[in-house]
Structures are given as structure tokens and as C-alpha cells.
Design a protein around this motif. Structure first.
Motif, PDB file in Angstrom:
ATOM      1  N   ILE A   1      19.983  -9.517 -73.165  1.00 35.65           N
ATOM      2  CA  ILE A   1      19.104 -10.400 -72.389  1.00 35.65           C
ATOM      3  C   ILE A   1      19.425 -11.850 -72.738  1.00 35.65           C
ATOM      4  N   PHE A   2      19.571 -12.148 -74.028  1.00 33.67           N
ATOM      5  CA  PHE A   2      19.953 -13.512 -74.422  1.00 33.67           C
ATOM      6  C   PHE A   2      21.259 -13.923 -73.748  1.00 33.67           C
ATOM      7  N   GLN A   3      22.214 -12.994 -73.790  1.00 35.27           N
ATOM      8  CA  GLN A   3      23.552 -13.290 -73.257  1.00 35.27           C
ATOM      9  C   GLN A   3      23.466 -13.617 -71.760  1.00 35.27           C
ATOM     10  N   THR A   4      22.679 -12.836 -71.032  1.00 34.50           N
ATOM     11  CA  THR A   4      22.579 -13.062 -69.586  1.00 34.50           C
ATOM     12  C   THR A   4      21.834 -14.356 -69.292  1.00 34.50           C
ATOM     13  N   LEU A   5      20.803 -14.653 -70.069  1.00 40.03           N
ATOM     14  CA  LEU A   5      20.092 -15.919 -69.872  1.00 40.03           C
ATOM     15  C   LEU A   5      21.032 -17.095 -70.136  1.00 40.03           C
ATOM     16  N   ASP A   6      21.887 -16.945 -71.150  1.00 33.70           N
ATOM     17  CA  ASP A   6      22.892 -17.986 -71.419  1.00 33.70           C
ATOM     18  C   ASP A   6      23.805 -18.161 -70.206  1.00 33.70           C
ATOM     19  N   GLU A   7      24.250 -17.018 -69.665  1.00 31.38           N
ATOM     20  CA  GLU A   7      25.156 -17.084 -68.510  1.00 31.38           C
ATOM     21  C   GLU A   7      24.484 -17.746 -67.314  1.00 31.38           C
ATOM     22  N   LEU A   8      23.182 -17.520 -67.184  1.00 25.03           N
ATOM     23  CA  LEU A   8      22.442 -18.144 -66.084  1.00 25.03           C
ATOM     24  C   LEU A   8      22.198 -19.634 -66.338  1.00 25.03           C
ATOM     25  N   GLY A   9      22.423 -20.056 -67.585  1.00 20.91           N
ATOM     26  CA  GLY A   9      22.161 -21.451 -67.933  1.00 20.91           C
ATOM     27  C   GLY A   9      20.690 -21.723 -68.187  1.00 20.91           C
ATOM     28  N   PHE A  10      19.937 -20.660 -68.441  1.00 17.62           N
ATOM     29  CA  PHE A  10      18.503 -20.806 -68.711  1.00 17.62           C
ATOM     30  C   PHE A  10      18.316 -20.952 -70.219  1.00 17.62           C
ATOM     31  N   THR A  11      18.373 -22.162 -70.710  1.00 19.25           N
ATOM     32  CA  THR A  11      18.322 -22.377 -72.157  1.00 19.25           C
ATOM     33  C   THR A  11      16.899 -22.317 -72.705  1.00 19.25           C
ATOM     34  N   HIS A  12      15.939 -22.774 -71.888  1.00 21.08           N
ATOM     35  CA  HIS A  12      14.552 -22.856 -72.346  1.00 21.08           C
ATOM     36  C   HIS A  12      13.628 -22.066 -71.419  1.00 21.08           C
TER      37      HIS A  12
END
Ligand SMILES: Nc1ncnc2c1ncn2[C@@H]1O[C@H](COP(=O)(O)OP(=O)(O)OP(=O)(O)O)[C@@H](O)[C@H]1O
Length: 114
Positions: free
Chosen positions: A20-31
Motif C-alpha cells: 500500500i505504501f509503495q502504491t501510494l508513493d507511485e501515485l505521488g500521494f505523500t501525505h
């Protein structure tokens, strides 16, 4: 997105799955957005949550992420998870949103979707 001010995903009191962290990173959703930081810890404590927030404030991921996280923690993941992800994808049918994007690495790594 505006109003993404409520801390990083890794600052949550509950640790999310690395996928989940990895995908959020890929989406550019940092916060997180405020509704996400308020709701996710409650969902992860199995609380019933009713949230009201403006359109576009990130409500969808506020409940989709806990659902995925809870399913990933289950030992017996298979069929129930398959059904839930199918439903989530159908919910996201009208636009290929971040929720369905988030489901992809989860489903391919844990499910046989044949
Ligand atoms: N933490 C975040 N950081 C950046 N963008 C985000 C974040 N959370 C959600 N988004 C994006 O913001 C947009 C709006 O999010 P979302 O559709 O979940 O809002 P909503 O509150 O559910 O809206 P609605 O009330 O219209 O259903 C989407 O494109 C989503 O991918």
C-alpha cells in the motif's frame, strides 16, 4: 490535491502494508488528507465510522485503504478478498481512480483472479 496536510502515511499509528505504501508513493500521494488521517486509525480499530467531508477531500481512500489493509492481514485471504476487490473495482468503474489503481498490486500478489 489541496489540503493534503495531515502527515505522511507512515506517521499513522497503524503500520500499513508495504504494498500500500509503495502504491501510494507511485501515485505521488505523500501525505494524507484530514479525513484520511482521522478515519483510517478508527477503521483499523474496527470502529464504525461516519465521516462528512467536502467533495474531493479523499473520503474514498479513507475507507478503501483500511479495507485493503484488513484483508491483507487475514490469513485466509482468498475468496473473500477476491469478492471485496471485485466490488471495489465495480464501485470505481466510472473513473479509473486511485482506489482501483491501489487494488491492482494487492490483487495480483495475493489472488488468483482466473
Ligand atoms: N492523500 C491524497 N493525496 C493526493 N491526492 C489524493 C489523496 N487522497 C485522494 N486523492 C485524490 O484526490 C481526488 C479526490 O479524492 P476522492 O474522490 O477520494 O474524494 P471524495 O471525498 O471521495 O470525493 P466525492 O465526495 O466526490 O466522492 C482523487 O483524484 C484522489 O485520487
Amino acid at each position: 490535491m489541496e489540503n493534503v496536510t495531515e502527515g505522511t502515511w507512515r506517521s499513522l499509528p497503524v503500520k500499513l502494508n508495504e504494498k500500500i505504501f509503495q502504491t501510494l508513493d507511485e501515485l505521488g500521494f505523500t501525505h494524507m488528507t484530514p479525513v484520511q488521517s482521522a478515519c483510517i486509525p478508527l477503521f483499523m480499530k474496527n470502529k464504525d465510522v461516519a465521516a462528512e467531508a467536502v467533495t474531493g477531500s479523499g473520503k474514498t481512500l479513507a475507507f478503501v485503504i483500511p479495507i485493503l489493509e484488513i484483508l491483507l492481514r487475514r490469513e485466509e485471504k482468498l475468496k473473500k478478498m477476491q469478492v471485496c476487490i471485485y466490488l471495489l473495482q465495480k464501485m470505481c468503474f466510472q473513473e479509473f481512480s486511485s482506489s482501483s489503481y491501489l487494488c491492482i498490486p494487492v490483487q495480483t500478489s495475493h489472488l488468483n483472479m482466473t
